[in-house]
Scaffold this active site. Structure first.
Site, PDB file in Angstrom:
ATOM      1  CG  ASP A 129     -13.067 -27.837  18.896  1.00 14.40           C
ATOM      2  OD1 ASP A 129     -12.812 -29.001  19.229  1.00 14.40           O
ATOM      3  OD2 ASP A 129     -13.872 -27.541  17.991  1.00 14.40           O
ATOM      4  CD  GLU A 167      -5.177 -36.697  20.771  1.00 14.60           C
ATOM      5  OE1 GLU A 167      -5.704 -35.603  20.520  1.00 14.60           O
ATOM      6  OE2 GLU A 167      -4.519 -37.366  19.925  1.00 14.60           O
ATOM      7  CG  HIS A 172     -15.753 -30.092  14.639  1.00 10.10           C
ATOM      8  ND1 HIS A 172     -16.637 -29.134  15.088  1.00 10.10           N
ATOM      9  CD2 HIS A 172     -14.701 -30.040  15.487  1.00 10.10           C
ATOM     10  CE1 HIS A 172     -16.137 -28.516  16.140  1.00 10.10           C
ATOM     11  NE2 HIS A 172     -14.954 -29.057  16.415  1.00 10.10           N
ATOM     12  CG  HIS A 173     -13.776 -33.524  16.639  1.00  9.35           C
ATOM     13  ND1 HIS A 173     -13.002 -33.558  15.496  1.00  9.35           N
ATOM     14  CD2 HIS A 173     -13.179 -32.608  17.455  1.00  9.35           C
ATOM     15  CE1 HIS A 173     -11.986 -32.706  15.611  1.00  9.35           C
ATOM     16  NE2 HIS A 173     -12.069 -32.107  16.785  1.00  9.35           N
ATOM     17  CG  ASN A 195      17.384 -55.870  17.908  1.00 10.69           C
ATOM     18  OD1 ASN A 195      16.572 -55.074  17.437  1.00 10.69           O
ATOM     19  ND2 ASN A 195      17.136 -56.571  18.996  1.00 10.69           N
ATOM     20  N   GLY A 254      15.151 -54.426  13.679  1.00  4.05           N
ATOM     21  CA  GLY A 254      13.751 -54.811  13.521  1.00  4.05           C
ATOM     22  C   GLY A 254      13.102 -55.404  14.744  1.00  4.05           C
TER      23      GLY A 254
END
Length: 598
Positions: A60, A83, A148-149, A504, A506
């Site tokens: 926003d 991100e 917010h944030h 392989n 992992g």
């Protein structure tokens, strides 16, 4: 006053002069109405730098700016899955599109912190990236409501302070009057320093109008000029050592030779002198690996014996753009005495034990080449080992690490962009030659697993813009799980990399570092050949998946013209042994393990 003090003072004078030149505008009054919004001003500056892709995630606090991006004729919005991947993509874009920068847009707090790992990696590896953070309005930053944030404690500058640790320059736009100058300042720092920069763009300033006249003066991309007297002194000192070396000189190329835009100057030095050339791992492909005087990769004690012998016994080493990290030096096993070393960097030169700050390689190299050129005939007599990698003969069908890398090297073409993941892939690729024009992309210093997937998106977009060849990614099954979502963005945007996935079972590099049989190095075995269709592709139409379990199956696929054409995104799952690894990785891991134990 000592020579060093004079050099430092002159360096600062040059820096300030350069900054004034950057800020200088034409003495011309703009016509009536010759204004532009801050959003469009920023986009026009990016266009001037050759940026056509803006990575990121909408939020926003950046949506107002995104409206301007959406209507811009030259800058395209990419839109990433998160991100972190956006930061990786901006990094890959900047590496391939030399002379330009990467750019990403995030929202305040939650978005920008997610991108921080990618920005830190770009800082570590000298990659120019602009991080734009859409932030609350200037009035909100002053009144400090519990938005917010935010962290809920009124610290609206917390993320700005965090960015200072991972960027070379920062700007918090606070008013229209200074916005243009601040944007120009951080962009100039980004280009000249080859490092990330951070820009806070408040929601209310996006639409503010400012004079457009600054745009008539392009940003100054050149590093500060060297002080003539100091530069002459440095050249004399270098030539004294050259004289003592009896023409037994080698050139060692590293990452910053590519990052700091001296490829052309380096190519002249190499061609006109004829000295043998070697590269550190991070300098791979900076000098064409088909060049007759190129001898391969020097990585300390891990090097091929013939390379190690030639480099370490040379009477003088001319190091260009060195970054002496652990994985770039064979865990610091360079056996090159300082007394026999000259180091050229972007902002200083080091001759034996003396450092000359402000004497950068961009302007020094052409003058050094002119002085060294008369040694051409003698230099040509120095023997250079042949850099090749024949495919070994093995009496089995297992796709081994020793066989894989020389074999895929035969698949490469001129101008391919080759991306390798930290660990198995980056070590495996070191000792195989790349064709002319190939661009090699890896992250050896920062070493963030999963980086290659996002980076491949940026690299593929840059390659498409530049008319380069195919984009090829080599990544392990463990690494790809961190950032796999970005395959969907590749499908949506129509880029067509070939993804060679090493299955392989992992984290192989971790197994060799510690926990050879530990469960914490295991991963879930995904249905890899279903990934592309799951993430939006249509098998046989805009994507294709393959699985190969034997040498013959992989060999046949690599010889298949339809596959090699790379006209759609493709994934190749290669079934490999759990504990197999390139020789260089095994040695590096053993050295690192000893270091970690103290």
């Amino acid at each position: 006053m000592s020579t060093q003090s004079v050099a430092n003072l002159q360096s600062e004078v040059s820096r300030l002069r350069h900054e004034l030149q950057t800020l200088k505008v034409e003495d011309q009054v703009p016509a009536a109405g010759d204004t532009i919004t801050i959003a469009d001003y920023l986009l026009e500056r990016l266009t001037q730098l050759g940026v056509t892709q803006l990575f990121g995630v909408p939020g926003d606090f950046n949506l107002g700016f995104l409206d301007y991006v959406e209507s811009h004729s030259k800058v395209e919005w990419v839109g990433n899955c998160n991100e972190l991947n956006a930061a990786y993509a901006a990094d890959g874009y900047a590496r391939v599109k030399e002379g330009s920068i990467g750019a990403l847009l995030t929202t305040f707090g939650v978005g920008e912190l997610s991108a921080t790992n990618g920005i830190a990696g770009a800082f570590s590896e000298h990659v120019p990236v602009l991080h734009i953070a859409g932030v609350p309005s200037t009035s909100q930053q002053k009144s400090k409501p519990m938005l917010h944030h935010t962290l809920g404690d009124g610290r609206f500058d917390a993320y700005y302070k965090a960015s200072q640790q991972f960027t070379i320059s920062q700007a918090s736009l606070t008013d229209a009057a200074s916005a243009g100058a601040e944007i120009d300042r951080v962009l100039t720092d980004c280009v000249v320093s080859a490092r990330p920069v951070y820009l806070m763009l408040p929601t209310d300033l996006v639409h503010e109008k400012i004079p457009a006249k600054r745009l008539r003066t392009p940003l100054n991309r050149e590093p500060p000029a060297n002080d003539p007297e100091s530069e002459e002194f440095v050249l004399d000192e270098i030539m004294k050592l050259v004289g003592q070396a009896d023409e037994d000189i080698i050139i060692l190329v590293d990452a910053c030779a590519g990052r700091h835009n001296v490829k052309a100057e380096l190519a002249e030095l190499v061609r006109k002198t004829g000295f043998p050339v070697y590269a550190a791992p991070m300098g791979k492909s900076v000098v064409p690996e088909t060049y007759e005087r190129y001898g391969g990769i020097y990585v300390g004690s891990i090097s091929r014996p013939e390379v190690r012998e030639k480099v370490e016994n040379a009477k003088l080493i001319l190091s260009i753009g060195g970054l002496k990290s652990d994985f770039n030096t064979g865990n610091f096993t360079y056996h090159i005495p300082v007394q026999r070393t000259i180091e050229l960097h972007s902002d200083h030169t080091r001759i034996q034990f003396a450092a000359y700050h402000g004497i950068g390689m961009k302007h020094l190299l052409p003058k050094l080449t002119a002085r060294l050129q008369p040694l051409h005939e003698g230099a040509r007599q120095l023997v250079v080992p042949k850099f090749d990698a024949p495919v070994p003969t093995e009496d089995n069908q297992i796709i081994s690490q020793a066989w894989l890398w020389p074999r895929v090297a035969q698949f490469f073409r001129s101008n391919d962009v080759i991306v390798t993941e930290t660990g198995t892939s980056s070590f495996g690729m070191l000792d195989v030659p790349l064709p002319d024009g190939a661009v090699y992309v890896s992250q050896i210093l920062w070493g963030s697993i999963g980086w290659t997937v996002g980076s491949t998106l940026g690299a593929a977009l840059a390659a498409r813009e530049l008319g380069l060849g195919r984009t090829l990614l080599f990544v392990g099954d463990g690494s790809i799980q961190l950032t796999v979502q970005e395959l969907s963005t590749m499908i949506r945007l129509g880029v067509k990399p070939i993804i060679f996935l090493l299955n392989n079972s992992g984290y192989t590099i971790e197994r060799y570092l510690h926990g050879y049989n530990a469960h914490y190095n295991d991963i879930s075995n995904w249905r890899w050949t279903s990934l592309l269709s799951t993430l939006g592709g249509v098998e046989g139409t805009n994507c294709q998946s393959h699985i190969v379990k034997t040498k013959d199956e992989l060999d046949a696929l690599l010889k298949n013209e339809a596959f090699a054409k790379a006209d759609k995104i493709q994934l190749v799952e290669m079934i490999m042994e759990k504990h197999d690894a390139p020789k260089g990785l095994k040695v590096q891991a053993e050295l690192s393990g000893k270091t970690n134990k103290g």
